[in-house]
Design an enzyme around this catalytic site. Structure first.
Site, PDB file in Angstrom:
ATOM      1  N   CYS A 137       1.171   0.119  -9.117  1.00 19.97           N
ATOM      2  CA  CYS A 137       2.361   0.641  -8.431  1.00 19.97           C
ATOM      3  C   CYS A 137       3.545   0.829  -9.371  1.00 19.97           C
ATOM      4  O   CYS A 137       4.388   1.681  -9.123  1.00 19.97           O
ATOM      5  CB  CYS A 137       2.736  -0.288  -7.289  1.00 19.97           C
ATOM      6  SG  CYS A 137       2.989  -1.992  -7.824  1.00 19.97           S
ATOM      7  N   GLY A 148       2.360   2.627   5.469  1.00 19.88           N
ATOM      8  CA  GLY A 148       3.586   1.831   5.658  1.00 19.88           C
ATOM      9  C   GLY A 148       4.305   2.244   6.929  1.00 19.88           C
ATOM     10  O   GLY A 148       4.820   1.403   7.678  1.00 19.88           O
ATOM     11  N   GLY A 165       0.835  -1.208   0.000  1.00 24.98           N
ATOM     12  CA  GLY A 165       0.000   0.000   0.000  1.00 24.98           C
ATOM     13  C   GLY A 165       0.861   1.246   0.000  1.00 24.98           C
ATOM     14  O   GLY A 165       2.023   1.205  -0.438  1.00 24.98           O
ATOM     15  N   GLU A 219       5.717  -3.203   0.660  1.00 30.05           N
ATOM     16  CA  GLU A 219       5.630  -3.067  -0.802  1.00 30.05           C
ATOM     17  C   GLU A 219       4.899  -1.760  -1.078  1.00 30.05           C
ATOM     18  O   GLU A 219       3.666  -1.704  -1.037  1.00 30.05           O
ATOM     19  CB  GLU A 219       4.865  -4.262  -1.396  1.00 30.05           C
ATOM     20  CG  GLU A 219       5.626  -5.569  -1.344  1.00 30.05           C
ATOM     21  CD  GLU A 219       6.756  -5.648  -2.374  1.00 30.05           C
ATOM     22  OE1 GLU A 219       6.710  -4.925  -3.378  1.00 30.05           O
ATOM     23  OE2 GLU A 219       7.693  -6.442  -2.149  1.00 30.05           O
TER      24      GLU A 219
HETATM   25  P1  NAD Z   1      -5.363   0.735   0.499  1.00 31.76           P
HETATM   26  O1  NAD Z   1      -6.090   1.992   0.742  1.00 31.76           O
HETATM   27  O2  NAD Z   1      -6.104  -0.460   0.067  1.00 31.76           O
HETATM   28  O3  NAD Z   1      -4.522   0.440   1.812  1.00 31.76           O
HETATM   29  C1  NAD Z   1      -3.713  -0.688   1.955  1.00 31.76           C
HETATM   30  C2  NAD Z   1      -4.051  -1.382   3.256  1.00 31.76           C
HETATM   31  O4  NAD Z   1      -3.775  -0.520   4.345  1.00 31.76           O
HETATM   32  C3  NAD Z   1      -5.525  -1.785   3.371  1.00 31.76           C
HETATM   33  O5  NAD Z   1      -5.622  -3.138   3.714  1.00 31.76           O
HETATM   34  C4  NAD Z   1      -6.053  -0.877   4.454  1.00 31.76           C
HETATM   35  O6  NAD Z   1      -7.031  -1.519   5.249  1.00 31.76           O
HETATM   36  C5  NAD Z   1      -4.842  -0.566   5.274  1.00 31.76           C
HETATM   37  N1  NAD Z   1      -4.954   0.735   5.937  1.00 31.76           N
HETATM   38  C6  NAD Z   1      -5.414   1.884   5.409  1.00 31.76           C
HETATM   39  N2  NAD Z   1      -5.350   2.885   6.318  1.00 31.76           N
HETATM   40  C7  NAD Z   1      -4.819   2.345   7.445  1.00 31.76           C
HETATM   41  C8  NAD Z   1      -4.482   2.858   8.737  1.00 31.76           C
HETATM   42  N3  NAD Z   1      -4.669   4.137   9.046  1.00 31.76           N
HETATM   43  N4  NAD Z   1      -3.950   2.013   9.649  1.00 31.76           N
HETATM   44  C9  NAD Z   1      -3.747   0.718   9.345  1.00 31.76           C
HETATM   45  N5  NAD Z   1      -4.043   0.176   8.133  1.00 31.76           N
HETATM   46  C10 NAD Z   1      -4.565   0.975   7.198  1.00 31.76           C
HETATM   47  O7  NAD Z   1      -4.262   0.919  -0.623  1.00 31.76           O
HETATM   48  P2  NAD Z   1      -3.447   2.222  -1.007  1.00 31.76           P
HETATM   49  O8  NAD Z   1      -2.476   2.541   0.052  1.00 31.76           O
HETATM   50  O9  NAD Z   1      -4.327   3.283  -1.528  1.00 31.76           O
HETATM   51  O10 NAD Z   1      -2.689   1.578  -2.271  1.00 31.76           O
HETATM   52  C11 NAD Z   1      -2.074   2.367  -3.188  1.00 31.76           C
HETATM   53  C12 NAD Z   1      -0.605   2.511  -2.867  1.00 31.76           C
HETATM   54  O11 NAD Z   1      -0.033   1.222  -2.759  1.00 31.76           O
HETATM   55  C13 NAD Z   1       0.164   3.206  -3.951  1.00 31.76           C
HETATM   56  O12 NAD Z   1       1.128   4.022  -3.373  1.00 31.76           O
HETATM   57  C14 NAD Z   1       0.831   2.071  -4.711  1.00 31.76           C
HETATM   58  O13 NAD Z   1       1.980   2.437  -5.395  1.00 31.76           O
HETATM   59  C15 NAD Z   1       1.096   1.106  -3.604  1.00 31.76           C
HETATM   60  N6  NAD Z   1       1.133  -0.257  -4.124  1.00 31.76           N
HETATM   61  C16 NAD Z   1       2.300  -0.922  -4.079  1.00 31.76           C
HETATM   62  C17 NAD Z   1       2.384  -2.191  -4.600  1.00 31.76           C
HETATM   63  C18 NAD Z   1       3.666  -2.959  -4.581  1.00 31.76           C
HETATM   64  O14 NAD Z   1       3.626  -4.142  -4.877  1.00 31.76           O
HETATM   65  N7  NAD Z   1       4.792  -2.356  -4.257  1.00 31.76           N
HETATM   66  C19 NAD Z   1       1.258  -2.779  -5.161  1.00 31.76           C
HETATM   67  C20 NAD Z   1       0.074  -2.068  -5.175  1.00 31.76           C
HETATM   68  C21 NAD Z   1       0.016  -0.800  -4.648  1.00 31.76           C
END
Ligand code: NAD
Length: 526
Positions: A295, A243, A238, A260
């Site tokens: 991503c 992270g 995410g 990731e």
């Molecule tokens: P998302 O909103 O689905 O969040 C990811 C996870 O974090 C979810 O399961 C969510 O429940 C949890 N989450 C959200 N807020 C939280 C909090 N405050 N506390 C604890 N957990 C929490 O996904 P996203 O972050 O919008 O995804 C997009 C980002 O992820 C982009 O930056 C993208 O580049 C990155 N990404 C990376 C990869 C990789 O393989 N490196 C793959 C896909 C996406």
């Protein structure tokens, strides 16, 4: 109750002057408060009952892990086979869920989520025995006679938190690694892809061994509750903001993490190339991957001032060939995931610094959460669009005088998850590989490194920590245990007290290594 009535009676008997109606009103008020108190307590109890208990979940999985069953080859293999079957037999449901969540074109779901997952699963099934086998390593003279090996042992109970953009693949691909390495695992899919999340909960509930593999659905509350527990590894996919939350929670228990994350993945475009092929590959990596919500999608292009007009023309031609004259109606483009992301992307386009920079696209339909493929030329580097990961269908182009300047442009920002270059210039390719720091690099294509299981997939710096795919997934969820085997033969007295100058000389030579040094020490020459 009795006590309260008694108190009410006492109040009444102690107030003989109180008129009856007033007394009744008091009684009614007290009764009402009582009812309210009971209702709130009842609702809270029911809420706690329906909300999952993170601590019990982890304890149950820990107990299951402690039985040792997840360690066996048989269990790992059976669970990987089940995961494969689940994917094989429910293709249409998966396609439908992703259509629901993000209007993902079925071809993209079938190829980039289902086929890739099956591929990962098959690779793990095929290689599992080999991965699990201890790795024999050399020993040194210091420990002679001895033998040594590296034993991969499961970490224990691990947590996988996944993202919404590839909600099937990104949830289950790390789970493959966790199972292959012999762990018990909790998967927390993204609440932003609710149809896929509930399908995962249903299918994993039906197909997998639920004493060791669970799905916990939910949003921030549930994830936070999970993060409070002690895990043996947390694998998070995410954004970097969350992270940091994950890493801070993990630090409390000294839990290792894989993060990731994302970043601004650049594409450098030289002029000595097959422009048509390059353009198509850029489009496939950008709009053909979830409409830029991937991503490793190209985030921006760098090319020379001279070459930019040619590149823009080629992009226009190919985009129209792929998505037609009205791309907002194209069935081959995903929609923007939700209104928050739609508003975020709109803000990037509304920035004064990029006004007049759109050379293609820019159309929006808020009611359908659609934004057409949009190309912007010559955007300033201090514009909003260049200050954050775009994660959507907008593609800015930055121009430079000489292509070599692109290295400084890239390296002046955070380290990206991927970096791409299109060139036939051997020297430039070498320089790019040597000088650009990124999670992964692809020459003359975009995103394809993801499909190569012998390559690690992960970020560096702000784009992530750790890697997975193929054997790297197995390693990410294993502890590499160092094992040294010795016998009772050849017990050297020189390591035991009383310490003497001769022993010190001999030990120094022995630990320092080199047969010549040892001979010299024995002969008293050192
Ligand atoms: P998302 O909103 O689905 O969040 C990811 C996870 O974090 C979810 O399961 C969510 O429940 C949890 N989450 C959200 N807020 C939280 C909090 N405050 N506390 C604890 N957990 C929490 O996904 P996203 O972050 O919008 O995804 C997009 C980002 O992820 C982009 O930056 C993208 O580049 C990155 N990404 C990376 C990869 C990789 O393989 N490196 C793959 C896909 C996406």
């Amino acid at each position: 109750m009795k006590l309260v009535y008694k108190q009410i009676e006492e109040v009444n008997s102690n107030s003989p002057t109180l008129p009856t109606t007033l007394r009744n009103k008091h009684l009614a008020l007290l009764f009402f408060c009582f009812l309210l108190f009971f209702s709130i307590t009842f609702i809270k109890t029911m809420e706690n009952k329906t909300m999952f208990d993170a601590e019990s979940t982890v304890n149950e999985l820990r107990a299951s892990f402690a039985t040792g069953k997840t360690r066996s080859y048989k269990w790992r293999l059976s669970q990987l086979n089940q995961l494969f079957e689940l994917t094989q037999f429910h293709e249409q449901e998966i396609v439908d869920a992703l259509k629901n969540d993000i209007d993902k074109p079925p071809l993209e779901t079938v190829t980039y989520e289902i086929a890739m997952l099956k591929n990962s699963c098959q690779a793990a099934i095929k290689e599992l025995k080999h991965w699990m086998a201890p790795e024999k390593v050399k020993t040194s003279l210091t420990t002679f006679p001895s033998s040594a090996e590296i034993v991969s042992e499961p970490l224990g109970v691990v947590l996988v938190i996944s993202a919404w953009n590839y909600p099937f693949l990104l949830s289950l691909d790390p789970v493959i690694g966790a199972i292959a390495a012999g762990n018990a695992v909790v998967l927390k899919p993204s609440e932003m892809a609710p149809a896929t999340s509930s399908l995962l909960a249903k299918l994993l509930g039906e197909y997998m061994d639920n004493s060791s593999i669970r799905v916990v659905e939910g949003a921030v509350d549930e994830t936070s509750a999970l993060l409070q527990q002690k895990w043996d590894k947390i694998f998070y996919t995410g954004n970097g903001r969350v992270g940091r939350i994950v890493m801070a929670a993990a630090a409390k228990h000294l839990t290792p993490v894989v993060l990731e994350l994302g970043g601004k993945s650049p594409v450098v475009v030289d002029s000595d190339i097959n422009l048509k092929v390059a353009t198509r590959r850029i489009i496939a990596g950008k709009w053909g991957c979830n409409n830029g919500q991937a991503c490793i999608s190209p985030d921006y292009i760098i090319t020379t001032k001279n070459y930019a007009p040619k590149l823009v023309d080629a992009l226009k031609t190919e985009l129209e060939a792929f998505y037609g004259k009205n791309p907002l109606e194209s069935k081959d483009l995903s929609r923007i995931v939700n209104s928050n992301h739609f508003a975020r992307l709109t803000k990037l386009l509304d920035d004064d610094k990029v006004s007049g920079k759109i050379v293609y696209g820019g159309e929006k339909d808020e009611s359908k959460l659609r934004i057409s493929p949009t190309v912007l030329l010559d955007v300033p580097r201090d514009s909003l669009i260049m200050s954050e990961e775009i994660f959507g269908p907008l593609l800015p182009i930055i121009t430079v005088d000489k292509l070599e300047e692109s290295f400084d442009v890239i390296n002046s920002g955070s380290k990206p998850l991927a970096a791409y270059i299109f060139t036939n210039n051997k020297n430039l390719k070498e320089k790019f590989v040597m000088n650009v720091s990124a999670g992964g690099v692809v020459i003359n294509d975009t995103t394809m490194h993801l499909a190569v299981h012998t390559l690690p997939f992960g970020g560096v710096g702000e784009s992530g920590l750790g890697a997975y795919h193929g054997k790297f997934s197995f390693d990410a969820f294993s502890h590499k245990k160092a094992v040294l085997y010795r016998s009772f033969f050849g017990d050297a007295p020189i390591r035991y007290p009383p310490y003497t100058a001769t022993k010190m000389r001999l030990l120094k030579a022995l630990v320092g290594g080199g047969i010549l040094n040892i001979v010299r020490a024995i002969l008293g020459m050192s």
